[in-house]
Design a protein around this motif. Sequence first.
Motif, mmCIF file in Angstrom:
data_model
loop_
_atom_site.group_PDB
_atom_site.id
_atom_site.type_symbol
_atom_site.label_atom_id
_atom_site.label_comp_id
_atom_site.label_asym_id
_atom_site.label_seq_id
_atom_site.Cartn_x
_atom_site.Cartn_y
_atom_site.Cartn_z
ATOM 1 N N TYR A 16 -26.945 53.443 43.784
ATOM 2 C CA TYR A 16 -27.198 52.112 44.164
ATOM 3 C C TYR A 16 -26.270 51.869 45.596
ATOM 4 N N PRO A 100 -18.569 45.694 37.798
ATOM 5 C CA PRO A 100 -19.480 45.404 38.771
ATOM 6 C C PRO A 100 -19.648 47.156 39.699
ATOM 7 N N VAL A 101 -21.152 47.278 40.106
ATOM 8 C CA VAL A 101 -21.039 48.795 40.662
ATOM 9 C C VAL A 101 -21.005 48.249 42.265
ATOM 10 N N GLU A 102 -19.987 48.977 42.839
ATOM 11 C CA GLU A 102 -19.559 48.731 44.121
ATOM 12 C C GLU A 102 -20.677 49.855 45.101
ATOM 13 N N LEU A 167 -19.227 41.384 26.934
ATOM 14 C CA LEU A 167 -19.798 40.009 26.300
ATOM 15 C C LEU A 167 -19.168 39.001 26.784
ATOM 16 N N PRO B 5 -21.549 43.875 45.232
ATOM 17 C CA PRO B 5 -21.302 44.794 43.888
ATOM 18 C C PRO B 5 -22.581 44.294 42.995
ATOM 19 N N LEU B 6 -23.061 45.206 42.320
ATOM 20 C CA LEU B 6 -24.175 44.767 41.445
ATOM 21 C C LEU B 6 -23.626 44.828 39.931
ATOM 22 N N VAL B 7 -23.877 43.621 39.421
ATOM 23 C CA VAL B 7 -23.469 43.418 37.977
ATOM 24 C C VAL B 7 -24.635 43.629 37.083
ATOM 25 N N ARG B 8 -24.122 44.426 36.225
ATOM 26 C CA ARG B 8 -25.329 45.001 35.022
ATOM 27 C C ARG B 8 -24.617 44.356 33.832
ATOM 28 N N CYS B 10 -24.101 43.080 29.831
ATOM 29 C CA CYS B 10 -24.110 43.623 28.679
ATOM 30 C C CYS B 10 -25.219 42.859 27.644
ATOM 31 N N PRO B 11 -26.294 43.461 27.188
ATOM 32 C CA PRO B 11 -27.540 42.744 26.713
ATOM 33 C C PRO B 11 -26.771 42.143 25.251
ATOM 34 N N PRO B 12 -26.801 40.829 25.425
ATOM 35 C CA PRO B 12 -26.220 40.077 24.380
ATOM 36 C C PRO B 12 -26.632 40.155 22.783
ATOM 37 N N TRP B 15 -26.713 45.116 22.160
ATOM 38 C CA TRP B 15 -25.864 46.005 22.635
ATOM 39 C C TRP B 15 -25.256 47.092 21.382
ATOM 40 N N ARG B 18 -26.550 50.479 21.346
ATOM 41 C CA ARG B 18 -26.033 51.618 22.164
ATOM 42 C C ARG B 18 -25.369 52.730 21.774
ATOM 43 N N GLN B 19 -24.618 52.633 20.809
ATOM 44 C CA GLN B 19 -23.488 53.615 20.295
ATOM 45 C C GLN B 19 -23.417 53.587 18.667
ATOM 46 N N ARG B 21 -21.219 53.930 16.938
ATOM 47 C CA ARG B 21 -19.718 53.480 16.389
ATOM 48 C C ARG B 21 -19.883 51.832 16.421
ATOM 49 N N TYR B 22 -20.795 51.302 17.268
ATOM 50 C CA TYR B 22 -21.155 49.802 17.514
ATOM 51 C C TYR B 22 -21.981 49.350 16.164
ATOM 52 N N ARG B 24 -21.585 51.032 13.313
ATOM 53 C CA ARG B 24 -20.646 51.214 12.183
ATOM 54 C C ARG B 24 -19.851 50.029 12.021
ATOM 55 N N TYR B 25 -19.388 49.073 13.270
ATOM 56 C CA TYR B 25 -18.701 48.061 13.417
ATOM 57 C C TYR B 25 -19.677 47.032 12.755
ATOM 58 N N ARG B 28 -19.849 46.909 9.434
ATOM 59 C CA ARG B 28 -18.527 46.342 8.595
ATOM 60 C C ARG B 28 -18.409 44.622 8.471
#
Lengths: 264, 130
Positions: A16, A100-102, A167, B5-8, B10-12, B15, B18-19, B21-22, B24-25, B28
């Motif tokens: 980016y 944020p990605v710089e 989130l 800065p590019l903000v990515r 977190c898909p609400p 998410w 993605r893992q 361990r998520y 597993r959580y 629970r």
Amino acid sequence: MTPLKERLVQLEVLRYNPDTDTEAHFQRYEVVCQEEWVVLDALNKVKADIDPTLNYRWSCHMAVCGSCGMMINGEPKLSCHAFLRDYEGVIRVEPLAHFPVERDLVTAPDDFMEKLKRVKPYVIPKEQKPISEGEYKQTPAQLMKFRQYSMCINCMLCYAACPQYGLTPKFIGPAALTLAHRYNLDSRDGGRKERQEVVATHEGVWECTFVGACSEVCPAHVDPASALQQMKITSSIDWIVEHLIPGGKSARDTVSREDAGDIS
Amino acid sequence: MSRRPLVRECPPTTWYFRQPRYLRYMSREITSIFVGAYCVLLVVGLQRLSAGPAAWEGFLLALQSADSIVFHLLALAAALYHAATWFNATQKAMPLQIGEDFVPGNVISGAHYVAWAALSVVVLYLAGVF
């Protein structure tokens, strides 16, 4: 001496450039590496031989400085601690999640730094005394009480692993809260009351739902999840004392720990 | 040089895929739905009991249906899993320091399992099983 084994490594790196890009995109690199290298070595080789425009942070190359945190195949890792021998096929390298990605693999840590300041991560002495009275002493047992939590290298992998932070960005988060706990547990410290205003809130420990991912990814074995659960218990005790016990004073008003006394 | 800065995000809603361990959580967390549903069932049972013998008999009959038995098995599995995750969490939440050293985590979790077994025996005794 046996010759070092070489291997052709394929890296898929998120790129980016804030000056030209509106979106991030992946770029594929093929680079000859030594089998015992880490992902950071492969990136250094790419930067030296293939693409000098690639940006990333690193410093110590020995899992101490906490600068080279990245998502490697979706997992938050120190790239100096991610051995190529543990990966097969294309290795996907992205900047730390939830920040944020710089530029390329460089993220902006401003939010974490701001939160770190808010929890006052330093000893606030119970009583000030002149230098002539000597040191603030501590027994080995008092040191062990918080030692584990003092090992944080501020690499922010725990923030990248924590879905609650992703989130709900106002969450103070694992590392900063764990450092608050580290100083609360310190026998020389009297600052818990001040920290509770940030810690015992919905932005603080009560935003944590104990996913536990922070502790699983921590390269320093700090176990932030344990610190946060312990803080929930002490905060709950504060609430009970304050609301259910007539004349009770919570730890917001008084600081009392069984081994908080000075030794001499 | 500009700073943009590019903000990515977190898909609400996705998410937790993605893992592992998520997942597993989340599994629970989902067990608490069964635990909650079983509590509602107990409250309904109390209400039926207070409504008289006929209502109570009807409630007992309903418990013997196939749906009810499946629900009870699911709720039991969920409650056991939920309880195990809680007992395993105790070693993180309630560390015990003796001198300089900490008591090993499995001793703390194990003590909770022992207390659980002992209390279960007491409850079964009070229920007239022995």
